[in-house]
Design a protein around this motif. Structure first.
Motif, PDB file in Angstrom:
ATOM      1  N   LEU A 279     -10.277  14.952  -2.096  1.00 32.31           N
ATOM      2  CA  LEU A 279     -10.649  13.719  -1.119  1.00 32.31           C
ATOM      3  C   LEU A 279     -11.014  12.288  -1.231  1.00 32.31           C
ATOM      4  CD1 LEU A 279     -10.623  13.779   1.952  1.00 32.31           C
ATOM      5  CD2 LEU A 279     -12.815  13.932   2.095  1.00 32.31           C
ATOM      6  N   MET A 280     -12.075  12.355  -2.159  1.00 31.76           N
ATOM      7  CA  MET A 280     -11.570  10.522  -2.743  1.00 31.76           C
ATOM      8  C   MET A 280     -10.376  10.101  -3.673  1.00 31.76           C
ATOM      9  SD  MET A 280     -15.578  10.812  -4.726  1.00 31.76           S
ATOM     10  CE  MET A 280     -14.644   9.290  -5.499  1.00 31.76           C
ATOM     11  N   VAL A 281      -9.825  11.065  -4.060  1.00 33.47           N
ATOM     12  CA  VAL A 281      -8.826  10.696  -4.104  1.00 33.47           C
ATOM     13  C   VAL A 281      -7.371   9.601  -3.135  1.00 33.47           C
ATOM     14  CG1 VAL A 281      -5.918  11.554  -6.113  1.00 33.47           C
ATOM     15  CG2 VAL A 281      -8.455  11.763  -6.756  1.00 33.47           C
ATOM     16  N   LEU A 282      -7.005  11.096  -2.261  1.00 34.00           N
ATOM     17  CA  LEU A 282      -6.215  10.949  -1.052  1.00 34.00           C
ATOM     18  C   LEU A 282      -6.930   9.758  -0.471  1.00 34.00           C
ATOM     19  CD1 LEU A 282      -6.412  14.119   0.543  1.00 34.00           C
ATOM     20  CD2 LEU A 282      -4.763  13.775  -1.029  1.00 34.00           C
ATOM     21  N   THR A 283      -8.412   9.468  -0.101  1.00 32.99           N
ATOM     22  CA  THR A 283      -8.670   8.027   0.404  1.00 32.99           C
ATOM     23  C   THR A 283      -8.390   7.321  -0.819  1.00 32.99           C
ATOM     24  OG1 THR A 283     -10.460   9.494   0.827  1.00 32.99           O
ATOM     25  CG2 THR A 283     -10.451   7.281   1.733  1.00 32.99           C
ATOM     26  N   ASP A 284      -7.839   6.739  -1.928  1.00 28.27           N
ATOM     27  CA  ASP A 284      -8.587   5.764  -3.055  1.00 28.27           C
ATOM     28  C   ASP A 284      -6.535   5.764  -2.556  1.00 28.27           C
ATOM     29  OD1 ASP A 284      -8.939   4.173  -4.286  1.00 28.27           O
ATOM     30  OD2 ASP A 284      -8.580   4.839  -6.169  1.00 28.27           O
ATOM     31  N   ARG A 285      -5.474   6.271  -2.475  1.00 27.39           N
ATOM     32  CA  ARG A 285      -4.632   6.482  -2.609  1.00 27.39           C
ATOM     33  C   ARG A 285      -3.942   5.146  -0.625  1.00 27.39           C
ATOM     34  NH1 ARG A 285      -1.697  12.117  -3.631  1.00 27.39           N
ATOM     35  NH2 ARG A 285      -2.019  12.374  -5.709  1.00 27.39           N
ATOM     36  N   ASP A 286      -4.554   5.542  -0.419  1.00 31.60           N
ATOM     37  CA  ASP A 286      -5.016   5.909   1.489  1.00 31.60           C
ATOM     38  C   ASP A 286      -4.875   4.163   1.316  1.00 31.60           C
ATOM     39  OD1 ASP A 286      -3.702   8.073   2.664  1.00 31.60           O
ATOM     40  OD2 ASP A 286      -5.912   9.000   3.088  1.00 31.60           O
ATOM     41  N   ARG A 287      -6.011   3.669   0.261  1.00 31.08           N
ATOM     42  CA  ARG A 287      -5.969   2.324   0.246  1.00 31.08           C
ATOM     43  C   ARG A 287      -5.438   1.338  -0.269  1.00 31.08           C
ATOM     44  NH1 ARG A 287      -8.072  -0.500  -3.383  1.00 31.08           N
ATOM     45  NH2 ARG A 287      -8.256   1.511  -4.487  1.00 31.08           N
ATOM     46  N   ILE A 288      -5.159   2.141  -1.611  1.00 34.50           N
ATOM     47  CA  ILE A 288      -3.956   1.951  -2.164  1.00 34.50           C
ATOM     48  C   ILE A 288      -2.257   1.690  -1.153  1.00 34.50           C
ATOM     49  CG2 ILE A 288      -2.165   1.800  -3.946  1.00 34.50           C
ATOM     50  CD1 ILE A 288      -4.378   3.141  -5.378  1.00 34.50           C
ATOM     51  N   ALA A 289      -1.854   2.591  -0.489  1.00 34.72           N
ATOM     52  CA  ALA A 289      -0.759   2.042   0.196  1.00 34.72           C
ATOM     53  C   ALA A 289      -1.170   0.834   1.318  1.00 34.72           C
ATOM     54  CB  ALA A 289      -0.419   3.228   0.423  1.00 34.72           C
ATOM     55  N   ARG A 290      -2.073   1.167   1.752  1.00 31.58           N
ATOM     56  CA  ARG A 290      -2.278  -0.112   2.899  1.00 31.58           C
ATOM     57  C   ARG A 290      -2.143  -1.406   2.240  1.00 31.58           C
ATOM     58  NH1 ARG A 290      -6.534   1.900   4.204  1.00 31.58           N
ATOM     59  NH2 ARG A 290      -7.571   1.056   3.459  1.00 31.58           N
ATOM     60  N   ASP A 291      -2.985  -1.401   1.225  1.00 27.69           N
ATOM     61  CA  ASP A 291      -3.185  -2.880   0.294  1.00 27.69           C
ATOM     62  C   ASP A 291      -1.634  -3.501  -0.362  1.00 27.69           C
ATOM     63  OD1 ASP A 291      -5.568  -2.514   0.566  1.00 27.69           O
ATOM     64  OD2 ASP A 291      -6.586  -2.147  -1.197  1.00 27.69           O
ATOM     65  N   LEU A 292      -0.527  -2.449  -0.863  1.00 23.76           N
ATOM     66  CA  LEU A 292       0.663  -2.464  -1.164  1.00 23.76           C
ATOM     67  C   LEU A 292       0.922  -3.581   0.311  1.00 23.76           C
ATOM     68  CD1 LEU A 292       1.347  -0.385  -3.473  1.00 23.76           C
ATOM     69  CD2 LEU A 292       1.175  -2.348  -4.412  1.00 23.76           C
ATOM     70  N   HIS A 293       0.678  -2.334   1.283  1.00 21.97           N
ATOM     71  CA  HIS A 293       1.510  -2.764   2.650  1.00 21.97           C
ATOM     72  C   HIS A 293       1.165  -3.806   2.944  1.00 21.97           C
ATOM     73  CE1 HIS A 293       3.366  -2.275   7.217  1.00 21.97           C
ATOM     74  NE2 HIS A 293       4.515  -2.523   5.801  1.00 21.97           N
ATOM     75  N   ASP A 294      -0.125  -3.956   3.228  1.00 19.62           N
ATOM     76  CA  ASP A 294      -0.425  -5.188   3.957  1.00 19.62           C
ATOM     77  C   ASP A 294      -0.937  -6.380   3.346  1.00 19.62           C
ATOM     78  OD1 ASP A 294      -0.731  -3.535   6.320  1.00 19.62           O
ATOM     79  OD2 ASP A 294      -3.214  -3.379   6.033  1.00 19.62           O
ATOM     80  N   LEU A 295      -0.672  -6.350   2.051  1.00 20.27           N
ATOM     81  CA  LEU A 295      -1.138  -7.075   1.034  1.00 20.27           C
ATOM     82  C   LEU A 295       0.037  -8.012  -0.125  1.00 20.27           C
ATOM     83  CD1 LEU A 295      -4.464  -6.718  -0.266  1.00 20.27           C
ATOM     84  CD2 LEU A 295      -4.007  -8.556   1.582  1.00 20.27           C
ATOM     85  N   ALA A 296       0.532  -6.730  -1.163  1.00 15.32           N
ATOM     86  CA  ALA A 296       1.487  -7.269  -1.549  1.00 15.32           C
ATOM     87  C   ALA A 296       2.657  -7.321  -1.322  1.00 15.32           C
ATOM     88  CB  ALA A 296       1.350  -6.251  -2.757  1.00 15.32           C
ATOM     89  N   ILE A 297       3.517  -6.470  -0.055  1.00 15.02           N
ATOM     90  CA  ILE A 297       5.099  -6.512   0.420  1.00 15.02           C
ATOM     91  C   ILE A 297       4.451  -8.035   1.469  1.00 15.02           C
ATOM     92  CG2 ILE A 297       6.107  -5.888   2.648  1.00 15.02           C
ATOM     93  CD1 ILE A 297       5.782  -2.783   0.795  1.00 15.02           C
ATOM     94  N   GLN A 298       3.286  -8.009   2.577  1.00 17.66           N
ATOM     95  CA  GLN A 298       3.833  -9.247   3.069  1.00 17.66           C
ATOM     96  C   GLN A 298       4.246 -11.030   1.846  1.00 17.66           C
ATOM     97  OE1 GLN A 298       4.409  -9.357   6.250  1.00 17.66           O
ATOM     98  NE2 GLN A 298       4.037  -6.986   6.041  1.00 17.66           N
TER      99      GLN A 298
END
Length: 574
Positions: A372-391
């Motif tokens: 669950l921690m890994v999945l949560t970390d994946r969600d955070r990474i995906a969100r950061d990539l989308h909200d920060l890196a891609i933008q």
């Protein structure tokens, strides 16, 4: 010369002398009897001390039997240890050499005179065994015996077994003194046996606690679950002294089990074996009830199970886990002719199994928390990539696009800026692909693995074959095999099973799928008619060979013994 009056009485002086000799002889006989009784008492005391000087139960039982033979001067002696339902579970003999023992058709089973002593646990003396109405004779190869003396051995008011003595060496019958000595020895033997059993229980609990602690430590330290299952099987075998221990776990969403861990005789032969619903293990898994058998291979297995692959004798199967969640089935067995497991051993293994199931459940909860921690970390990474890196990359690309119009008069600079913009676009696509892959992996983790697909293929083939193929799977098939390799293997398996059903007319098929991390192997063996040499067109086999060649592997077809065909498909996992 005149004769004296005393001398004139005929035989006068000899009579008192004769009476005195008789008294002396009687006194000497009584002294000899007293000395014999003293020596016998000393021998009895020495025997009591001897049998109480050791805490190993097998040694104690042997010493009791030897002491009984010595004390009553018998030629043969035996100690029959009682098991369940009043049957003789263990029989210790003294007075017979190994050749004679091996020549006897079978050990006593508790019939005849021995059965009488079991039903009525009281001392029994017989002048001749064969004349008693309960006598049933001796098995083939048994030496003849005449006189008999038996006495029960009690441990805490329960009959542990019986002492049997036959053929007093001087040819006489056993007397009251022999019976009294045997009674005394049996009483002392009960105390010695009780002490030895208490000592064994203490050692057993010590081993059990040490094994449970080691298992819990391994699980909570993050050890590989497969290695822990093997550790459970090896520990149970060490605790029970069994010949073979297997641990079967269920497939997700199915009634079948697979032997994930095995230790002992024939472990490699049964490791990875799939157990269909009619097997004993599957019955234990669904009923959550322990099964005990005197001959596992003689039990109905529905054509499957480890007892159908290897000849197994006495053993038991028990569920691993709680009534609400059975995690697997533990089978503990000896080879045919081996000793049955005692109630104490089964109770110890049951306790260890409960402890192991609890440790496995705790470890599973921990792995789920980590996952669950890994999945949560994946969600955070995906969100950061989308909200920060891609933008940010997108904004940088727009800025560079606006610069292009200003440097149109400088072609080299414009070309470089355009190249950077294109690189930014590719980077954005890559990041979006990574985000999608993260979420897709979350949806597909642990579902539809190769093991389940292989099982589904064999189940589907059962309709055409008329029976369920024997299936064995070993290795990390769900994680170590790439999807492309898995699809090729399933296609080869499907074709091989179809050939066995349509052309070979087989009545038995064995499927083995295994990987060691470097190669993937499939073996399908049937007992059918074999390959007809007159048939030259074999498009199906050509397809199997092509699938092996595409993956730099190999396909071999060989004859099975005594009849049938073996298809072996092997490819590297590179």
């Amino acid at each position: 010369m005149a004769e004296s009056p005393a001398q004139g009485r005929k035989g006068g002086p000899a009579a008192p002398q004769l009476r005195l000799d008789e008294l002396l002889e009687g006194l000497q006989a009584q002294i000899a009897q007293v000395r014999a009784t003293r020596d016998r008492v000393h021998t009895l005391l020495d025997a009591v001390l001897a049998i109480g000087s050791d805490l190993d139960l097998d040694v104690v039982l042997r010493r009791i039997t030897e002491s009984a033979v010595t004390l009553v001067d018998a030629q043969y002696g035996a100690l029959g240890v009682l098991g369940d339902e009043g049957k003789i579970r263990q029989f210790i003999t003294v007075g017979m050499d190994e050749e004679t023992v091996h020549g006897i058709d079978h050990y006593p089973e508790g019939q005849g005179i021995l059965g009488l002593l079991i039903r009525k646990p009281e001392p029994l003396r017989l002048p001749e065994l064969g004349r008693h109405p309960d006598s049933v004779g001796f098995p083939a190869g048994h030496p003849p015996m005449t006189t008999f003396l038996g006495a029960p051995v009690r441990v805490r008011d329960q009959v542990f077994g019986n002492l049997y003595l036959t053929d007093k060496r001087d040819g006489a019958e056993f007397d009251d003194d022999d019976e009294a000595v045997l009674r005394t020895l049996a009483a002392a033997a009960g105390v010695a046996i009780d002490n030895a059993r208490l000592y064994e229980d203490a050692r057993r609990r010590e081993k059990w606690l040490a094994a449970s602690s080691e298992l819990t430590r391994s699980l909570l330290s993050g050890a590989d679950p497969d290695r822990v299952l093997h550790q459970v099987a090896a520990t149970v075998r060490s605790l029970s002294g069994a010949a073979l221990v297997t641990l079967a776990v269920p497939f997700e969403g199915g009634d079948e089990l697979v032997i994930e861990a095995a230790d002992g005789e024939g472990a490699e032969q049964v490791h990875g074996l799939v157990l269909p619903a009619p097997t004993l293990a599957a019955k234990v898994f669904t009923s959550n009830q322990q099964i005990t058998s005197a001959a596992l291979s003689d039990e109905p297995q529905g054509g499957g199970g480890s007892a159908a692959q290897i000849a197994l004798g006495p053993g038991f199967l028990l569920p691993l886990g709680s009534a609400e969640h059975v995690r697997g089935v533990l089978q503990v067995a000896n080879l045919p002719g081996g000793d049955a497991f005692t109630d104490a051993t089964m109770a110890m293994i049951t306790g260890f199994a409960d402890q192991a199931a609890l440790a496995l459940e705790i470890a599973e909860h921990r792995r789920e928390a980590d996952h669950l921690m890994v999945l949560t970390d994946r969600d955070r990474i995906a969100r950061d990539l989308h909200d920060l890196a891609i933008q940010r990359l997108f904004a940088s690309g727009l800025t560079l696009n606006s610069v292009l119009g200003r440097v149109s008069d400088r072609p080299q600079v414009a070309e470089r800026v355009q190249r950077v913009v294109e690189d930014l676009d590719d980077t954005i696509k890559t990041i979006r692909g990574t985000i999608y892959a993260l979420h897709e992996r979350d949806r597909t983790d642990g579902r539809g693995g190769l093991r389940a697909k292989v099982l589904a293929e064999t189940d589907r083939a059962a309709a055409a074959l008329g029976f369920t193929p024997a299936l064995r799977m070993t290795g990390l098939l769900d994680t170590a095999v790439p999807p492309g390799h898995a699809e090729h293997l399933l296609a080869v398996l499907r074709e091989a099973l179809s050939n066995a059903a349509r052309h070979a007319h087989a009545t038995g098929v064995e499927v083995t799928v295994e990987t060691d991390g470097s190669r993937l192997r499939l073996r399908v063996a049937d007992n059918g008619t074999g390959i007809d040499p007159a048939v030259t067109r074999r498009s199906g086999l050509d397809n199997l060979r092509r699938r092996a060649t595409e993956l730099d592997g190999s396909l071999t077809l060989t004859s099975n013994e005594p009849t049938g065909t073996v298809v072996e498909w092997s490819v590297p996992l590179s």
